[in-house]
Design a protein around this motif. Sequence first.
Motif, PDB file in Angstrom:
ATOM      1  N   TYR A 105      40.155  18.087  41.300  1.00 47.35           N
ATOM      2  CA  TYR A 105      39.936  16.783  40.725  1.00 47.35           C
ATOM      3  C   TYR A 105      39.890  15.709  41.844  1.00 47.35           C
ATOM      4  O   TYR A 105      38.772  14.859  41.905  1.00 47.35           O
ATOM      5  N   ARG A 119      36.204  13.747  23.505  1.00 46.22           N
ATOM      6  CA  ARG A 119      34.795  14.349  24.427  1.00 46.22           C
ATOM      7  C   ARG A 119      34.465  15.891  24.415  1.00 46.22           C
ATOM      8  O   ARG A 119      33.481  16.304  24.478  1.00 46.22           O
ATOM      9  N   VAL A 120      35.448  16.323  24.545  1.00 45.56           N
ATOM     10  CA  VAL A 120      35.441  17.998  24.760  1.00 45.56           C
ATOM     11  C   VAL A 120      34.697  18.668  23.213  1.00 45.56           C
ATOM     12  O   VAL A 120      33.684  19.232  23.373  1.00 45.56           O
ATOM     13  N   SER A 127      44.183  18.393  31.637  1.00 43.12           N
ATOM     14  CA  SER A 127      43.102  17.537  31.512  1.00 43.12           C
ATOM     15  C   SER A 127      43.119  16.449  32.642  1.00 43.12           C
ATOM     16  O   SER A 127      44.209  16.227  33.403  1.00 43.12           O
ATOM     17  N   PRO A 128      42.383  15.359  32.624  1.00 39.04           N
ATOM     18  CA  PRO A 128      42.407  14.354  34.003  1.00 39.04           C
ATOM     19  C   PRO A 128      43.565  13.619  33.699  1.00 39.04           C
ATOM     20  O   PRO A 128      44.414  13.251  34.577  1.00 39.04           O
ATOM     21  N   SER A 129      43.916  13.184  32.565  1.00 30.54           N
ATOM     22  CA  SER A 129      45.095  12.124  32.273  1.00 30.54           C
ATOM     23  C   SER A 129      46.407  12.946  32.631  1.00 30.54           C
ATOM     24  O   SER A 129      47.240  12.234  33.208  1.00 30.54           O
ATOM     25  N   SER A 130      46.312  14.060  32.245  1.00 25.82           N
ATOM     26  CA  SER A 130      47.770  15.134  32.561  1.00 25.82           C
ATOM     27  C   SER A 130      47.792  15.141  34.009  1.00 25.82           C
ATOM     28  O   SER A 130      48.974  15.245  34.651  1.00 25.82           O
ATOM     29  N   GLY A 162      35.486  19.987  30.098  1.00 24.84           N
ATOM     30  CA  GLY A 162      36.568  19.441  31.039  1.00 24.84           C
ATOM     31  C   GLY A 162      36.371  20.531  32.403  1.00 24.84           C
ATOM     32  O   GLY A 162      35.607  21.589  32.191  1.00 24.84           O
ATOM     33  N   GLU A 175      44.805  11.653  26.143  1.00 34.29           N
ATOM     34  CA  GLU A 175      44.334  12.940  25.799  1.00 34.29           C
ATOM     35  C   GLU A 175      43.805  13.041  24.597  1.00 34.29           C
ATOM     36  O   GLU A 175      42.892  14.073  24.397  1.00 34.29           O
ATOM     37  N   GLU A 211      40.041  12.333  25.607  1.00 32.47           N
ATOM     38  CA  GLU A 211      39.471  13.651  26.196  1.00 32.47           C
ATOM     39  C   GLU A 211      39.077  14.826  25.269  1.00 32.47           C
ATOM     40  O   GLU A 211      38.219  15.344  25.328  1.00 32.47           O
ATOM     41  N   ALA A 212      39.950  15.025  24.294  1.00 35.26           N
ATOM     42  CA  ALA A 212      39.741  16.068  23.347  1.00 35.26           C
ATOM     43  C   ALA A 212      38.781  15.953  22.624  1.00 35.26           C
ATOM     44  O   ALA A 212      37.880  16.460  22.054  1.00 35.26           O
TER      45      ALA A 212
END
Length: 814
Positions: A607, A554-555, A566-569, A561, A548, A551-552
Amino acid sequence: MESSPDVCRVCKDPTAASSIRCQDCFGDEMLCEGCCVDRHAAHPLHRIEKWNGQFFEKCQLSELGLRVQLGHRPRQRCAVPRAAHSNFWVLHTNGFHRVNVDICGCEHAGVSGAPDIQMLQAGWFPATDDIPRTCVTFACLDLFLTLTLQAKTTMYDFYSILEKMTNHTGIKPPNRYPVFLRVCREYRHLLMLKRAGRGHEAGGVMATKPGGLAVLCPCCPRPGVNISNDWEKASPECRFLYIMFLAIDACFWLKRRLVSNEIKNAPLGPGWSYMVESAPYREFLRTATNQNEMSTCSGLAALDYANTKFSRGYSATGVGMGVCACHEFVQPTGVGDLQKGERYYSYVNMDYIYTSILRHIHAGLPKIVSYDIVCQCEVPPCVKELPPLVRLRAVLRLWRFVVPKMHIHSHTQACQLAYSLNTVPGSAQTDGEGIERSWAHLGGVASNTREMGPGSREDVLNCHLGNWNWGKLINLGEFSRRLWHYLPKEEYETQVESFTNFSAQQAKRVPEWTRLVEEWDADPTGKKSPYEASIHRVTEKEVLLQLEKAEAERVAAGIPGIHAVSPSSFIAAGLEVEDEQSEISIVALRRKLTRTVGRLRTLQQTYTPASIMALNAREAPEGEHIENEPLFLPSALSAEQLREEPLHGLAVIEDCLCDTQCSTALEDLRRHLLVKSRVLTYKRLQARHQGANTRARAIVERNEGSIRLHSEKYQDAWEAKRRLAGGDPARVGWSVLRAQDIRGMSDGEQSNVREISWIWTGAGLSGTDEPNMEDALRIEWSKAHARCRRWDEETKLLREEQHRLPIFLNSVKY
């Protein structure tokens, strides 16, 4: 010619009617008044009943004219008798008796001419030494002491029984309750002095030293008494035989209300037996400062309970005590009150108590001190500020502090590693919990002493503690014999065999592990514990947080996103649902799981639309439960689909989380397999009869369920990684887990499989779990090594104690 039935059969006097019978004499023979008085000249405290023409009514022998002559044998009269008080009462085991007493005043009285001495010689304890009006017989006092020590009978209850035995119609005899309290207290104190031989020692009673009336443990090491004075020359491997084991603890049931004070109610022998000297202890507490005793380490609530509203109105909120941990003997001057008042319960009380104990122990003996919160006060800051009477004179390096084996499970992992008795050299199989058994014995005294003054309460506690020690002493020989023949030798041999096999399997690693254990045993300060994992296990939660965070970032770099989740969540939620599916079994939980799966399907539409298409194309069996419905996570999709984005990124996330699942499930599986081995061993050795076997079987079944869940979790994660790797098991990085692999370390010895399972000896194919595996093997080997040493020490220590016991009893007189 036979006499009339109404005529006395003893004197056969036609004018003497047989109207008297005795409740305490054998048989129900009827006597006349004269014969009854003559027959009871040596039994003046029997209960007499007189026939009044309608029924038998109670009467006193004194009413029939019986006079008790002291200083002479029964039926002998003194030439110069002196009548005692006209209203003289004697308390006996069968009630109250009004007695006509004559004091000897002739030359036969000699040095025992004082009335109180003549009464003592007759077995009557006088209430005063100047014109006594009341006596309590030794038999009555002995009966009360026996009842109060065994059944915890209070003085008030016993006195009420005597009243009812005298007259149960509500008519009470004269009030002698304060007298009875005083006599019992004096008699108890004199018995302790007598049993300690103080009447024959130089200096007499007043030369009694602190702790001089205490019953000592005969098996604890005492240089010059039961061990030689040159014990310090013993070889290093035998030095543990001379360790002094102590256990200290506090009990908050033994309270005392704000009743009386030390001036009005002082103890008869302050500090002579088990309670600390009251005056210096009280003076020290006046100058002691508060300490913050609360801690988040231990889950025990005793200290919190001591500082609640339940302690208001009490002068003492409990007592602190120290015993020898092996044999549970209360130590001399090893018991003291705990106060609240203006100062909360603090460690200074316990510091004073256990340093007071050390006055009676040879300073050079190594000591192991167990205390359930020792992690908070191992080196008390106020020790150096203790008064000279109890100031430490021992060398601190000879001490080891531990937590009792039951209480240690309420502490943190760090405390369990630092203070475990299982890993302390020389501790044998001592559990440190003996003091809890002492509290169970003293629990019944709490209601008896709560309303007493400080002196009376101290005397009562000393009496009960002395009885506890005496009971331990007389049973110690039989206890030692049964303990020796019960377990140690067989258990030691079993542990050695298991440890030898384990060491042979890990021969390359054993030298390094041995070095770590020896360094830790020599000095644990600053050393890495061989019983502690050196590799931190990465959990699924930590991996998820790392994903996460990435991913944060990247955002933040401007790559938004496609969903608020998120994808991992999303992948983590899918794996969590998968775990719930493996555990579901109840209708209510099925409804909850249905709602959870519905939320997951909503995320899949964003997704992984291919999952929804595969779900719609699937023909579900009729009556399929929600736990059996496939979730179609990325690992369930085709290789062509996984090459597309965002499916490729989701597959990488799932592979990473599955890798963590394999590591976590494998470690949990090992742990539960070890639990299974311990439980089955306990069931085989300890469980007897249906109830105990049923409970043990229930524990085994619950543990089997955990083993099944962790093995299935590993297999599901491994299968997901295999599918993500294109179906190639060589690229998974973990070994496949088969049913025959799920066994304990030693299970192979009882089956046709002679090798230990790969889950114990190795890791995955790529070595992903190798560091964790090394840790697990080292920790288990170190524990097995410690178990062998502790059982070896136990066998040698028991033999040494059996040798000390007769030597001590031959040298000390009770």
